[in-house]
Each structure stands twice: as C-alpha cells, then as structure tokens.
Design a protein around this motif. Structure first.
Motif, PDB file in Angstrom:
ATOM      1  N   GLN A  84       0.837  -1.208   0.000  1.00 61.97           N
ATOM      2  CA  GLN A  84       0.000   0.000   0.000  1.00 61.97           C
ATOM      3  C   GLN A  84       0.870   1.256   0.000  1.00 61.97           C
ATOM      4  O   GLN A  84       0.558   2.227  -0.694  1.00 61.97           O
ATOM      5  CB  GLN A  84      -0.950  -0.004   1.195  1.00 61.97           C
ATOM      6  N   ALA A  85       1.961   1.233   0.764  1.00 64.72           N
ATOM      7  CA  ALA A  85       2.868   2.384   0.788  1.00 64.72           C
ATOM      8  C   ALA A  85       3.506   2.585  -0.585  1.00 64.72           C
ATOM      9  O   ALA A  85       3.603   3.725  -1.081  1.00 64.72           O
ATOM     10  CB  ALA A  85       3.935   2.194   1.862  1.00 64.72           C
ATOM     11  N   GLU A  86       3.926   1.491  -1.228  1.00 66.96           N
ATOM     12  CA  GLU A  86       4.513   1.578  -2.568  1.00 66.96           C
ATOM     13  C   GLU A  86       3.479   2.074  -3.586  1.00 66.96           C
ATOM     14  O   GLU A  86       3.785   2.889  -4.452  1.00 66.96           O
ATOM     15  CB  GLU A  86       5.056   0.204  -2.999  1.00 66.96           C
ATOM     16  N   ASP A  87       2.249   1.571  -3.464  1.00 64.79           N
ATOM     17  CA  ASP A  87       1.178   1.997  -4.370  1.00 64.79           C
ATOM     18  C   ASP A  87       0.855   3.469  -4.182  1.00 64.79           C
ATOM     19  O   ASP A  87       0.501   4.165  -5.146  1.00 64.79           O
ATOM     20  CB  ASP A  87      -0.078   1.147  -4.165  1.00 64.79           C
ATOM     21  N   LEU A  88       0.981   3.968  -2.963  1.00 64.00           N
ATOM     22  CA  LEU A  88       0.730   5.383  -2.700  1.00 64.00           C
ATOM     23  C   LEU A  88       1.765   6.251  -3.419  1.00 64.00           C
ATOM     24  O   LEU A  88       1.430   7.313  -3.960  1.00 64.00           O
ATOM     25  CB  LEU A  88       0.734   5.662  -1.197  1.00 64.00           C
ATOM     26  N   VAL A  89       2.996   5.783  -3.467  1.00 63.61           N
ATOM     27  CA  VAL A  89       4.039   6.508  -4.210  1.00 63.61           C
ATOM     28  C   VAL A  89       3.660   6.563  -5.692  1.00 63.61           C
ATOM     29  O   VAL A  89       3.758   7.613  -6.338  1.00 63.61           O
ATOM     30  CB  VAL A  89       5.420   5.846  -4.002  1.00 63.61           C
ATOM     31  N   PHE A  90       3.206   5.436  -6.245  1.00 68.30           N
ATOM     32  CA  PHE A  90       2.765   5.383  -7.643  1.00 68.30           C
ATOM     33  C   PHE A  90       1.598   6.355  -7.863  1.00 68.30           C
ATOM     34  O   PHE A  90       1.596   7.148  -8.803  1.00 68.30           O
ATOM     35  CB  PHE A  90       2.348   3.953  -8.014  1.00 68.30           C
ATOM     36  N   TYR A  91       0.620   6.297  -6.981  1.00 64.42           N
ATOM     37  CA  TYR A  91      -0.561   7.160  -7.096  1.00 64.42           C
ATOM     38  C   TYR A  91      -0.165   8.641  -7.042  1.00 64.42           C
ATOM     39  O   TYR A  91      -0.653   9.454  -7.837  1.00 64.42           O
ATOM     40  CB  TYR A  91      -1.550   6.838  -5.970  1.00 64.42           C
ATOM     41  N   THR A  92       0.734   8.974  -6.136  1.00 67.75           N
ATOM     42  CA  THR A  92       1.183  10.367  -6.003  1.00 67.75           C
ATOM     43  C   THR A  92       1.878  10.831  -7.282  1.00 67.75           C
ATOM     44  O   THR A  92       1.647  11.952  -7.757  1.00 67.75           O
ATOM     45  CB  THR A  92       2.123  10.509  -4.794  1.00 67.75           C
ATOM     46  N   ALA A  93       2.710   9.978  -7.847  1.00 64.92           N
ATOM     47  CA  ALA A  93       3.408  10.333  -9.086  1.00 64.92           C
ATOM     48  C   ALA A  93       2.423  10.538 -10.235  1.00 64.92           C
ATOM     49  O   ALA A  93       2.508  11.524 -10.975  1.00 64.92           O
ATOM     50  CB  ALA A  93       4.419   9.251  -9.445  1.00 64.92           C
ATOM     51  N   VAL A  94       1.471   9.617 -10.364  1.00 65.57           N
ATOM     52  CA  VAL A  94       0.473   9.738 -11.433  1.00 65.57           C
ATOM     53  C   VAL A  94      -0.355  11.008 -11.247  1.00 65.57           C
ATOM     54  O   VAL A  94      -0.638  11.723 -12.213  1.00 65.57           O
ATOM     55  CB  VAL A  94      -0.434   8.481 -11.470  1.00 65.57           C
ATOM     56  N   THR A  95      -0.718  11.298 -10.011  1.00 68.67           N
ATOM     57  CA  THR A  95      -1.490  12.506  -9.718  1.00 68.67           C
ATOM     58  C   THR A  95      -0.696  13.752 -10.099  1.00 68.67           C
ATOM     59  O   THR A  95      -1.241  14.696 -10.674  1.00 68.67           O
ATOM     60  CB  THR A  95      -1.891  12.552  -8.228  1.00 68.67           C
ATOM     61  N   GLY A  96       0.590  13.751  -9.797  1.00 67.40           N
ATOM     62  CA  GLY A  96       1.437  14.892 -10.151  1.00 67.40           C
ATOM     63  C   GLY A  96       1.485  15.138 -11.651  1.00 67.40           C
ATOM     64  O   GLY A  96       1.372  16.270 -12.113  1.00 67.40           O
TER      65      GLY A  96
END
Length: 149
Positions: A84-96
C-alpha cells in the motif's frame, strides 16, 4: 500470450522467487479499470498500436487470465501495508503528472519529464536490450503459433 517461463526469463528482478513479495500490479489494474470506466476496448485501438502498447496490453491480459494472480493482486492491494505504501508513491506520481496536464503547466511537465529521464538514463541500455529480447520472443512466439495452426 507469454507463459511463466518466458516471463521469468525477462524479469529484471534480482530477488529470488522464494524471497519475492506479492505485488498489487496497481498500474495494470488501473489501466483495466480506466478502459472499463471509459467503456472502451483497448483492442479497438490497435490501429495505432506500438510494440510497447502491445506488450502492455498483453501483460494486462495475462494478469486477468491468471485468476490466482489476479486474486493475489487484489488481496495484496487491500491487505499488505508495505505494498500500500509503494502503491501510494505510484498514485502520487500519477497525480502529479495529471495535475501538470490539467493545469496546462508545460514547465511543470517538462521539469518532471527531465528529472525522470535523468533518473532512468543509466538504465536505458539494459531496458533497450530487454525490450529487444521481449519483442524477439513475442515475434518468434507469433511465428511459431502461425506455423502450428
């Protein structure tokens, strides 16, 4: 479709199978959900296909055809805190990236692109070699499949 042996040969992972962690495959699941929500079939857009898009589509299809792997991916996304922590990094990058586009910030987009390119530059040669190997395996597999028909 690629089988497990071929995928194992093409893996960049340096972690032995017995020590590997489950993966949520968030990017693959996200692509499938987007196609579903937009009511579109990625197969309808193959006129503009590129080899990387075709590989991406094949990997998404592979995940959804392997019900055990799909179930493990969903369970991992819901239950595994590390993932979940790794996926949050992915989500944050995509959002950016999405915000740069949404706000029309070409400077922000360019800055993100240049930093990403700088990070990936040392890995380009390895990626190019791997892509060539994957395309050869796919092409040989397609050629073999048509011979077997």
């Amino acid at each position: 479709m690629l089988d497990d042996d071929v995928l194992q040969q093409l893996s960049l992972s340096q972690v032995p199978d017995e020590m590997s962690r489950p993966n949520s495959h968030l990017s693959l699941l996200s692509a499938a959900v987007c196609w579903y929500k937009m009511r579109m079939s990625p197969y309808d857009n193959l006129v503009c296909q590129t080899p990387p898009f075709r590989m991406w589509l094949g990997i998404v299809e592979y995940l959804f055809c392997d019900h055990e792997m799909l179930e493990q991916s969903i369970e991992t996304a819901l239950e595994d805190r590390y993932t979940q922590a790794e996926d949050l990094v992915f989500y944050t990058a995509v959002t950016g990236w999405g915000q740069c586009i949404e706000l029309g910030s070409f400077d922000g987009y360019r800055e993100r692109f240049e930093k990403t390119a700088e990070f990936l530059r040392p890995k380009l040669e390895q990626g190019k070699d791997l892509s060539t190997m994957i395309l050869k395996k796919l092409t040989n597999g397609e050629a073999q499949a048509s011979v077997n028909k």
